[in-house]
Design a protein around this motif. Sequence first.
Motif, PDB file in Angstrom:
ATOM      1  N   LEU A 160      43.061  -2.579  29.929  1.00 40.27           N
ATOM      2  CA  LEU A 160      42.504  -2.863  31.256  1.00 40.27           C
ATOM      3  C   LEU A 160      41.736  -1.673  31.818  1.00 40.27           C
ATOM      4  O   LEU A 160      40.662  -1.835  32.404  1.00 40.27           O
ATOM      5  CB  LEU A 160      43.676  -3.224  32.188  1.00 40.27           C
ATOM      6  N   ALA A 161      42.272  -0.469  31.656  1.00 40.53           N
ATOM      7  CA  ALA A 161      41.634   0.716  32.242  1.00 40.53           C
ATOM      8  C   ALA A 161      40.400   1.121  31.441  1.00 40.53           C
ATOM      9  O   ALA A 161      39.339   1.374  32.016  1.00 40.53           O
ATOM     10  CB  ALA A 161      42.628   1.875  32.309  1.00 40.53           C
ATOM     11  N   CYS A 162      40.530   1.184  30.112  1.00 41.49           N
ATOM     12  CA  CYS A 162      39.396   1.643  29.287  1.00 41.49           C
ATOM     13  C   CYS A 162      38.215   0.682  29.341  1.00 41.49           C
ATOM     14  O   CYS A 162      37.066   1.108  29.194  1.00 41.49           O
ATOM     15  CB  CYS A 162      39.847   1.854  27.846  1.00 41.49           C
ATOM     16  N   ARG A 163      38.485  -0.608  29.565  1.00 47.91           N
ATOM     17  CA  ARG A 163      37.388  -1.582  29.658  1.00 47.91           C
ATOM     18  C   ARG A 163      36.459  -1.295  30.836  1.00 47.91           C
ATOM     19  O   ARG A 163      35.350  -1.800  30.891  1.00 47.91           O
ATOM     20  CB  ARG A 163      37.950  -3.007  29.804  1.00 47.91           C
ATOM     21  N   ALA A 185      43.155  10.447  34.463  1.00 50.49           N
ATOM     22  CA  ALA A 185      43.129  10.323  35.931  1.00 50.49           C
ATOM     23  C   ALA A 185      42.775   8.892  36.335  1.00 50.49           C
ATOM     24  O   ALA A 185      43.327   8.340  37.293  1.00 50.49           O
ATOM     25  CB  ALA A 185      42.129  11.306  36.523  1.00 50.49           C
ATOM     26  N   LYS A 186      41.880   8.277  35.591  1.00 46.21           N
ATOM     27  CA  LYS A 186      41.465   6.897  35.902  1.00 46.21           C
ATOM     28  C   LYS A 186      42.621   5.934  35.671  1.00 46.21           C
ATOM     29  O   LYS A 186      42.827   5.007  36.463  1.00 46.21           O
ATOM     30  CB  LYS A 186      40.259   6.531  35.040  1.00 46.21           C
ATOM     31  N   ARG A 187      43.392   6.146  34.585  1.00 43.86           N
ATOM     32  CA  ARG A 187      44.554   5.269  34.357  1.00 43.86           C
ATOM     33  C   ARG A 187      45.530   5.366  35.522  1.00 43.86           C
ATOM     34  O   ARG A 187      46.072   4.357  35.967  1.00 43.86           O
ATOM     35  CB  ARG A 187      45.261   5.632  33.032  1.00 43.86           C
ATOM     36  N   THR A 197      46.764   2.347  38.307  1.00 41.37           N
ATOM     37  CA  THR A 197      48.136   1.975  38.711  1.00 41.37           C
ATOM     38  C   THR A 197      48.251   1.871  40.237  1.00 41.37           C
ATOM     39  O   THR A 197      49.057   1.105  40.734  1.00 41.37           O
ATOM     40  CB  THR A 197      49.202   2.972  38.188  1.00 41.37           C
ATOM     41  N   ASP A 198      47.438   2.667  40.973  1.00 41.41           N
ATOM     42  CA  ASP A 198      47.413   2.515  42.441  1.00 41.41           C
ATOM     43  C   ASP A 198      46.970   1.102  42.809  1.00 41.41           C
ATOM     44  O   ASP A 198      47.529   0.472  43.708  1.00 41.41           O
ATOM     45  CB  ASP A 198      46.396   3.481  43.073  1.00 41.41           C
TER      46      ASP A 198
END
Length: 345
Positions: A81-84, A107-109, A113-114
């Motif tokens: 989900l994050a890397c996409r 940091a983006k991952r 989660t936030d």
Amino acid sequence: MRLFHCACGNRLHFGNTRCLSCGRALGFDPARRAVVALDAGADGLWRAPGGGGQRYRNCANVVAASCDWLVPAESGDALCLACRLTDTIPDLDNELNRIYWGRLEAAKRYLITDLLRLGLPLADRWQDPQRGLVFQFLADADTPEGPQQIITGHAGGRITINVAEADEIHRERTRIALGEAYRTLLGHMRHEIGHYYWMRLIEGSPWQERFRALFGDEREPYEQALQRYYQFGPQGPDWAVRHISAYAASHPWEDWAESWAHYLHITDALETAGVYQLTGMPQAGEDIEQLLERWHQLSEALNALSRSLGQRDPYPFKVTEPVAEKLRFIQEVVGAAGSSGGAAS
Ligand SMILES: [Zn+2]
Ligand SMILES: [Zn+2]
Ligand SMILES: [Zn+2]
């Protein structure tokens, strides 16, 4: 951030990739918002012991970006989900870029989660080709037309981050040069996503008038406002009372993004403190005064503890009454967006 537990009972933290007690591999399942213990199956897929038969694959960025997030085995996606959400990365032939990219994705991952925690709506570029959320991580470059400088910022769902921000020396030098109290990768992520949610949740919505009453009129020419800020600093004798940071005083959009970032800092840190039973967990729809009262006590202790260890204050900010009003508004907006279905998918 929550705490997690391995199948063996060992306590696990977000970002752990192997249990130090039983040796199991670990991965993060965004659908469960949990670090899960993994057993390898004969079919080459991961299974979570006691996890109801859910099978997983590693994200395809497991090596390239040290991504520890999982993809459900039945999914057609190679990336998590994050890397996409990243469509442009710097040249990885440059070894430093590989290190910087890894830090930015980490940091983006955390940022994602936030969004999962708050149940905020999220559309990527496949779901919304015009204004879906997408990240690009770029490096300054020398081009035939001259040096090209990458400006960190947001435009129409696209978040650009200069990879040099992942260089600690560069970031600290920039922080001092700009007179900032605080500059981190997660802070950048939380700030820029604030611009994205302004576009998604405030622009042209019934919230817009209240936004202008609290933060100011965003139709004020943006480029001029930023130029004035970088030349003369924050304007007005009471800017520090009305804003969470000097940069927030530059333009209503920046005030919103800074305040939004602080809403994420505060609610996440309170969740962490709640997990360790240092204070109560933040509750959905909780009165902002109570929440900020707990934060005031906690952040004061956190700063004092940090000084005991010879470190800088981790939260060098003061949440004044006008800032609390802005955070109250953000909480209302987040609450309404989160209850309307939400949850990144
Ligand atoms: Zn274990
Ligand atoms: Zn990934
Ligand atoms: Zn901004």
